[in-house]
Scaffold this motif. Structure first.
Motif, mmCIF file in Angstrom:
data_model
loop_
_atom_site.group_PDB
_atom_site.id
_atom_site.type_symbol
_atom_site.label_atom_id
_atom_site.label_comp_id
_atom_site.label_asym_id
_atom_site.label_seq_id
_atom_site.Cartn_x
_atom_site.Cartn_y
_atom_site.Cartn_z
ATOM 1 N N ARG A 105 5.455 -4.930 1.126
ATOM 2 C CA ARG A 105 4.262 -4.074 1.029
ATOM 3 C C ARG A 105 4.494 -2.842 0.163
ATOM 4 O O ARG A 105 3.719 -2.536 -0.726
ATOM 5 C CB ARG A 105 3.840 -3.626 2.416
ATOM 6 C CG ARG A 105 2.963 -4.652 3.058
ATOM 7 C CD ARG A 105 2.617 -4.295 4.473
ATOM 8 N NE ARG A 105 1.676 -5.277 4.944
ATOM 9 C CZ ARG A 105 2.001 -6.529 5.196
ATOM 10 N NH1 ARG A 105 3.245 -6.924 5.039
ATOM 11 N NH2 ARG A 105 1.082 -7.386 5.578
ATOM 12 N N GLN A 125 6.257 -12.241 8.501
ATOM 13 C CA GLN A 125 5.168 -11.661 7.700
ATOM 14 C C GLN A 125 4.000 -11.262 8.596
ATOM 15 O O GLN A 125 3.306 -10.278 8.331
ATOM 16 C CB GLN A 125 4.705 -12.652 6.632
ATOM 17 C CG GLN A 125 5.730 -12.919 5.532
ATOM 18 C CD GLN A 125 6.080 -11.669 4.741
ATOM 19 O OE1 GLN A 125 5.267 -10.789 4.533
ATOM 20 N NE2 GLN A 125 7.338 -11.567 4.318
ATOM 21 N N LEU A 137 9.348 -1.787 10.744
ATOM 22 C CA LEU A 137 8.770 -2.966 10.081
ATOM 23 C C LEU A 137 8.457 -2.649 8.622
ATOM 24 O O LEU A 137 8.717 -3.451 7.737
ATOM 25 C CB LEU A 137 7.488 -3.408 10.790
ATOM 26 C CG LEU A 137 7.648 -4.156 12.112
ATOM 27 C CD1 LEU A 137 6.300 -4.338 12.791
ATOM 28 C CD2 LEU A 137 8.301 -5.505 11.902
ATOM 29 N N LEU A 165 4.293 -10.145 11.630
ATOM 30 C CA LEU A 165 4.669 -8.871 12.253
ATOM 31 C C LEU A 165 4.546 -7.725 11.256
ATOM 32 O O LEU A 165 4.116 -6.617 11.608
ATOM 33 C CB LEU A 165 6.097 -8.946 12.804
ATOM 34 C CG LEU A 165 6.293 -9.911 13.979
ATOM 35 C CD1 LEU A 165 7.737 -9.920 14.443
ATOM 36 C CD2 LEU A 165 5.377 -9.554 15.145
ATOM 37 N N PHE A 166 4.904 -7.984 9.991
ATOM 38 C CA PHE A 166 4.754 -6.945 8.968
ATOM 39 C C PHE A 166 3.285 -6.540 8.847
ATOM 40 O O PHE A 166 2.960 -5.350 8.748
ATOM 41 C CB PHE A 166 5.237 -7.442 7.604
ATOM 42 C CG PHE A 166 6.734 -7.586 7.511
ATOM 43 C CD1 PHE A 166 7.571 -6.876 8.360
ATOM 44 C CD2 PHE A 166 7.313 -8.415 6.554
ATOM 45 C CE1 PHE A 166 8.950 -7.001 8.266
ATOM 46 C CE2 PHE A 166 8.689 -8.545 6.456
ATOM 47 C CZ PHE A 166 9.501 -7.841 7.324
ATOM 48 N N ALA A 167 2.405 -7.550 8.850
ATOM 49 C CA ALA A 167 0.976 -7.278 8.717
ATOM 50 C C ALA A 167 0.489 -6.466 9.912
ATOM 51 O O ALA A 167 -0.190 -5.443 9.752
ATOM 52 C CB ALA A 167 0.194 -8.580 8.600
ATOM 53 N N ILE A 168 0.893 -6.904 11.108
ATOM 54 C CA ILE A 168 0.472 -6.200 12.322
ATOM 55 C C ILE A 168 0.996 -4.759 12.287
ATOM 56 O O ILE A 168 0.255 -3.809 12.523
ATOM 57 C CB ILE A 168 0.987 -6.954 13.579
ATOM 58 C CG1 ILE A 168 0.252 -8.288 13.710
ATOM 59 C CG2 ILE A 168 0.805 -6.107 14.830
ATOM 60 C CD1 ILE A 168 0.827 -9.214 14.773
ATOM 61 N N GLY A 169 2.285 -4.616 11.942
ATOM 62 C CA GLY A 169 2.890 -3.282 11.900
ATOM 63 C C GLY A 169 2.200 -2.378 10.893
ATOM 64 O O GLY A 169 1.993 -1.189 11.147
ATOM 65 N N ASP A 170 1.811 -2.971 9.779
ATOM 66 C CA ASP A 170 1.177 -2.188 8.723
ATOM 67 C C ASP A 170 -0.157 -1.596 9.191
ATOM 68 O O ASP A 170 -0.602 -0.568 8.685
ATOM 69 C CB ASP A 170 0.944 -3.075 7.492
ATOM 70 C CG ASP A 170 0.652 -2.266 6.242
ATOM 71 O OD1 ASP A 170 1.261 -1.185 6.104
ATOM 72 O OD2 ASP A 170 -0.180 -2.674 5.430
ATOM 73 N N GLY A 171 -0.770 -2.259 10.174
ATOM 74 C CA GLY A 171 -2.065 -1.771 10.663
ATOM 75 C C GLY A 171 -1.969 -0.414 11.336
ATOM 76 O O GLY A 171 -2.876 0.408 11.216
ATOM 77 N N GLY A 221 -6.217 -2.178 12.711
ATOM 78 C CA GLY A 221 -5.253 -1.408 13.471
ATOM 79 C C GLY A 221 -5.254 -1.716 14.961
ATOM 80 O O GLY A 221 -5.942 -2.626 15.432
ATOM 81 N N GLN A 277 -1.187 -11.749 -5.529
ATOM 82 C CA GLN A 277 -1.953 -11.526 -6.741
ATOM 83 C C GLN A 277 -2.820 -12.733 -7.074
ATOM 84 O O GLN A 277 -3.939 -12.612 -7.530
ATOM 85 C CB GLN A 277 -0.955 -11.243 -7.875
ATOM 86 C CG GLN A 277 -1.539 -10.596 -9.077
ATOM 87 C CD GLN A 277 -2.165 -9.260 -8.740
ATOM 88 O OE1 GLN A 277 -1.906 -8.663 -7.713
ATOM 89 N NE2 GLN A 277 -3.026 -8.782 -9.615
ATOM 90 N N ALA A 313 -5.443 -7.243 12.856
ATOM 91 C CA ALA A 313 -4.591 -6.147 13.324
ATOM 92 C C ALA A 313 -4.157 -5.265 12.156
ATOM 93 O O ALA A 313 -3.999 -4.057 12.304
ATOM 94 C CB ALA A 313 -3.363 -6.706 14.042
ATOM 95 N N GLU A 314 -3.963 -5.863 10.956
ATOM 96 C CA GLU A 314 -3.572 -5.048 9.807
ATOM 97 C C GLU A 314 -4.734 -4.167 9.349
ATOM 98 O O GLU A 314 -4.575 -2.988 9.104
ATOM 99 C CB GLU A 314 -3.106 -5.928 8.635
ATOM 100 C CG GLU A 314 -2.935 -5.104 7.352
ATOM 101 C CD GLU A 314 -1.983 -5.705 6.337
ATOM 102 O OE1 GLU A 314 -1.552 -6.842 6.510
ATOM 103 O OE2 GLU A 314 -1.654 -4.989 5.373
ATOM 104 N N TYR A 366 -2.815 -5.613 2.883
ATOM 105 C CA TYR A 366 -2.009 -6.378 1.927
ATOM 106 C C TYR A 366 -1.875 -7.796 2.474
ATOM 107 O O TYR A 366 -0.890 -8.148 3.091
ATOM 108 C CB TYR A 366 -0.656 -5.694 1.792
ATOM 109 C CG TYR A 366 0.340 -6.391 0.912
ATOM 110 C CD1 TYR A 366 0.083 -6.569 -0.436
ATOM 111 C CD2 TYR A 366 1.549 -6.840 1.420
ATOM 112 C CE1 TYR A 366 1.005 -7.191 -1.244
ATOM 113 C CE2 TYR A 366 2.476 -7.460 0.617
ATOM 114 C CZ TYR A 366 2.196 -7.636 -0.713
ATOM 115 O OH TYR A 366 3.115 -8.245 -1.505
#
Lengths: 477, 428
Positions: free
Chosen positions: A42, B286, A34, B288-294, B332, B309, B328-329, B305
């Motif tokens: 990101r 997006q 991801l 899923l990206f946020a969740i994954g980033d956690g 975690g 801006q 989740a981001e 994130y």
């Protein structure tokens, strides 16, 4: 009813358990993929929070700098299109190219040498900043080369190398683009049939035509098969080789001549015979010695540098691919699926000018961290020794003759003795590609150059004057 | 009063977590926000201290876990909303005040909540009316017709309708329990009760589909129908009802997929959001990206994130439907799993109250409210993590949204009253 309620709760536990399993899948198993998904910005934004290092030319003029907006840094290119292909761009939407891409770790301060210091600085409350790249690029030569090409209004490329060190002094590809205006022009830049985003200097594959006779001659002299005064005869202006006719330009017959004249007048009939005599094995051996069949080791991203050699259907052929004698003869005069990059041809000129010693091309002079400490210093390195000093000296004389008496007469000037070789490669359906590959001053070579102009109209009349302008600028004349 | 003392003890860790949470949001974003965030924490604690005192007087035997759990969920919600947009957190706090106001009103004036059993048809009709109103004069947001607008105020009547219809079903199923369990004929080998008793239930099924087709919302439809099936199952003890209902729902969903463009698109996006990750699949991708980033432990509160801006959230509807992705981001897998466990505990207490209760209406009401809570949580969490097609629905107690907060605290008040009555009877 209580039994049903318990079953219902059991189902709830199963559903919530399922949620935790799926959550684990995304947060642990898929975490990396991801993060690396191209739609995930990101990483890009994390890097935009770092003040990127500057990219400077050889007199510390700024080629790439930053503009701050909030806590993000955006790249600014004060010189616009001047060295757009070489420097490349770094954009949160369109990604990175050129040195911006291949040196990203240094520019963002994440390379090992910078990282530690940066971390220490961050702890001391200073902002994270990338390391600066100082290039060997000479803005004067670069500007002269770019405007000479732009004045022609033709597609093409120029590479200028320092003969002694292999340092890149100029690298131009036209048409060019302004990296400050990517957003405005992106669709058009990609739709343009002239492919302005392509770095023709390192990615452009051109038929070398007669400029390839440099390599054929190097092989002929270095193996001792021929000497500059070896005698040839040409009565008809064309020659039958294994039932295949090879012609001189406009079928002009040259009569009795020596090898050096065959070179300066670019006599195809003679070179076809030379190629035939040398044979595939010897020619290929010298091509490889000059670095063909592999990507020149250069500091741009690997996919922005192409290898030169024989190509078929867009793919580099194996150097061992079998050829019949007709093909070998055609190859000796720079045809037969040969495709070379301007960078490669500049390297050939540099090696000849440098007494047969080919230097590794480089453009990053040094890398300095934010304290000004040099953390990486570019050093001249010998890459190969394709020909002997004697061969190189003989070739230099023959290349002088090209300019003084032969096809390169447009480069003859009182100011400096230039040595080189012209080339005109026919292109289906368009004007030919005009080459000039050479160096100057002949007596003590300083700069090596390769110029290619696409869709040119006449023999050496286009690339020659461009090369002359650039050489004079490079030598400060 | 043993329950209230225990509740007070339960509040202690909640209090600690709330203070730590607000302090860390403040610390991480001190550039953008001021010490005001700490005031939120204090105000928040004062609100729940008030609710606790009220229960001491009005419902001393009520379950001691529900209120602290709800408080913790609300705190997590306000914390995240504050982190996303401090302005919205102020509004959410006002809604929390309204929600706890209704909560207090119910606890005080509906102490004998079983009187509701006498008005179930009225309440049921009101519930349906609210839905019909939404369908007729509601405005579409993200392709789903769930909202009613009054000036600057958006009300999601479905949230209230959910509670009203749950009350109706509890009363109706309780009174028809025997009849629905008596077989008079068979359908495809399945024993069935008299058709006339089935009629209201078939109406319920029809209503769910009307919801799906007219409101374009698979989630709300699934929620209503799920509550209905769970309650019918508990009332009759016969698995045949939910199985048959499940088949009907699936059939209806397939039909909807084929005839309704919006449903079709949502399912297609669910199946493969990556092909149009910048367009139709943007929101879920997006998320899923946020969740994954956690990752395992998150980026830390305030450090994810989540915003552009400009301060705009990267995921549209971040503070409502996608608040879980934000949690989740930043917290975690550890924090998000803790949140899921909180919901599970809440449902556990709800079902436990149902089991302990000794009359059918209370039992069914507790089941309906708990099942609704469980299902709503599952539908939105499953949606944002691409387990099921995404559908716009709030995460109870956590998401931004006045209607949701108010309706959920009303449900909570009913559960507390049910438990108070059971425990009080046992005590005496």
């Amino acid at each position: 009813m209580n039994a049903s309620i318990r079953k219902l709760f059991f189902l709830t536990v199963l559903m919530f358990g399922g949620l935790v399993v799926v959550l684990t899948w995304w947060q642990v198993v898929q975490e990396k993929s991801l993060a690396e998904n191209p739609h995930n910005t990101r990483k890009v934004f994390a890097q935009m929070r770092i003040e990127r290092g500057l990219i400077l030319d050889n007199i510390r003029g700024e080629l790439a700098t930053n503009r701050r907006e909030g806590d993000l840094y955006y790249r600014v290119y004060p010189q616009g299109d001047l060295a757009a292909h070489l420097v490349g761009y770094s954009d949160p939407v369109y990604g990175r190219t050129g040195l911006e891409r291949s040196w990203n770790d240094y520019l963002t301060g994440t390379a090992d040498e910078v990282e530690l210091l940066n971390t220490l600085n961050t702890l001391m409350g200073k902002e994270k900043r990338g390391a600066d790249l100082k290039l060997t690029l000479d803005p004067e030569i670069q500007r002269t080369a770019l405007s000479a090409m732009q004045d022609l209004g033709k597609r093409g490329a120029v590479v200028v190398l320092d003969v002694k060190t292999g340092a890149v002094l100029a690298m131009v590809s036209t048409p060019t683009f302004d990296p400050n205006l990517l957003e405005e022009n992106w669709t058009q830049l990609n739709a343009d049939a002239d492919a302005p985003l392509l770095n023709r200097a390192t990615q452009g594959l051109y038929t070398p035509g007669s400029s390839f006779k440099l390599i054929t001659t190097a092989a002929a002299l270095d193996t001792g098969t021929f000497q500059p005064d070896s005698k040839f005869k040409d009565d008809k202006g064309s020659i039958e080789i294994y039932g295949n006719t090879i012609r001189n330009w406009r079928d002009l017959p040259f009569g009795d001549h020596d090898f050096s004249e065959a070179f300066s007048q670019s006599i195809n009939t003679t070179f076809a015979q030379v190629g035939d005599k040398l044979g595939q094995e010897t020619l290929i051996r010298y091509m490889r010695a000059f670095g063909l069949y592999q990507k020149p080791p250069f500091e741009l991203p690997a996919d922005e540098v192409m290898a030169s050699g024989r190509y078929q259907d867009g793919k580099l052929m194996s150097p061992e691919a079998a050829m019949d004698p007709v093909q070998v003869a055609w190859m000796a005069i720079g045809q037969e699926n040969l495709q070379v990059t301007p960078l490669q041809m500049a390297m050939v000129a540099q090696a000849i000018a440098n007494g047969g010693r080919m230097m590794k091309p480089y453009v990053v002079d040094n890398v300095t961290d934010f304290d000004g400490t040099i953390i990486r210093q570019g050093k001249p390195q010998e890459l190969a020794k394709p020909i002997s000093r004697g061969t190189a000296a003989d070739m230099k004389d023959m290349m002088i003759k090209v300019v003084n008496e032969g096809t390169g007469s447009r480069l003859k000037t009182d100011k400096v003795q230039i040595a080189g070789k012209t080339g005109t490669a026919e292109v289906e359906g368009r004007g030919p590609n005009a080459w000039f590959v050479g160096f100057a001053p002949a007596e003590d070579p300083q700069v090596a150059i390769a110029v290619v102009v696409e869709d040119a109209d006449a023999f050496g009349s286009i690339s020659g004057p461009v090369a002359l302008k650039i050489i004079l600028a490079a030598l400060g004349l | 009063m043993m329950e209230r003392r225990r509740e007070l003890v339960n509040f202690l860790p909640v209090l600690l977590l709330i203070l730590i949470g607000f302090a860390s949001v403040y610390a991480a974003r001190s550039e953008q926000i001021n010490a005001g965030s700490l005031t939120y924490g204090l105000f928040f604690i004062a609100l729940f201290a008030g609710a606790h005192l009220l229960l001491r007087i009005a419902a001393p035997h009520a379950d001691p876990y529900l209120l602290p759990l709800a408080a913790l969920l609300s705190a997590m919600g306000i914390m995240m909303i504050y982190r996303i947009d401090p302005g919205l957190a102020a509004a959410q706090t006002k809604w929390l005040l309204v929600g706890l106001g209704l909560f207090a009103a119910i606890v005080v004036f509906l102490r004998d909540y079983r009187k509701l059993d006498d008005y179930i048809y009225l309440l049921g009709a009101l519930g349906v009316l609210l839905l019909v109103l939404t369908i007729i004069i509601g405005s579409e947001i993200n392709g789903a017709r769930l909202w009613l607008r009054f000036g600057g105020l958006s009300i999601q009547l479905g949230e209230f309708s959910k509670v009203l219809i749950t009350i109706f079903l509890a009363g109706y199923l309780n009174s028809k329990r025997e009849l629905l369990s008596t077989t008079t004929w068979r359908f495809l080998g399945i024993p069935m009760p008299d058709l006339k008793h089935l009629l209201p239930l078939v109406t319920m099924w029809g209503l769910s589909f009307a919801l799906l087709l007219l409101m374009n919302d698979l989630g709300t439809s699934l929620l209503f129908f799920g509550i209905f099936l769970a309650m019918t199952y508990v009332a009759t003890g016969r698995l045949a009802y939910p199985v048959l209902g499940g088949i009907l729902f699936t059939g209806g969903a397939i039909l909807a997929y084929n005839v309704k463009y919006t449903v079709h698109t949502r399912v297609d996006i669910w199946l493969n959001p990556w092909t149009d990750a910048a367009g139709s699949g943007y929101q879920i991708v997006q998320s899923l990206f946020a969740i994954g980033d956690g990752g395992l432990f998150g980026t830390g509160l305030g450090k994810g994130y989540l915003l552009f801006q400009s301060g705009e959230p990267i995921i549209p509807a971040l503070h409502t439907d996608f608040i879980f992705s934000a949690i989740a981001e930043e917290l975690g897998l550890a924090g998000a799993t803790a949140l899921i466990i909180l919901f599970m505990l809440l449902c556990y207490r709800g079902f436990k109250i149902a089991v302990a209760s000794d009359d059918g209406f209370s039992k069914l009401l507790a089941v309906g409210l708990s099942a609704g809570l469980a299902l709503q949580t599952f539908v939105i969490l499953g949606g944002v993590m691409k387990l099921i097609p995404l559908t716009g629905i709030t995460l109870p107690f956590v998401s931004y949204g006045g209607s949701s907060i108010v309706a959920n605290y009303a449900s909570l008040a009913l559960l507390l009253l049910i438990s108070h009555r059971t425990n009080a009877e046992q005590a005496s």
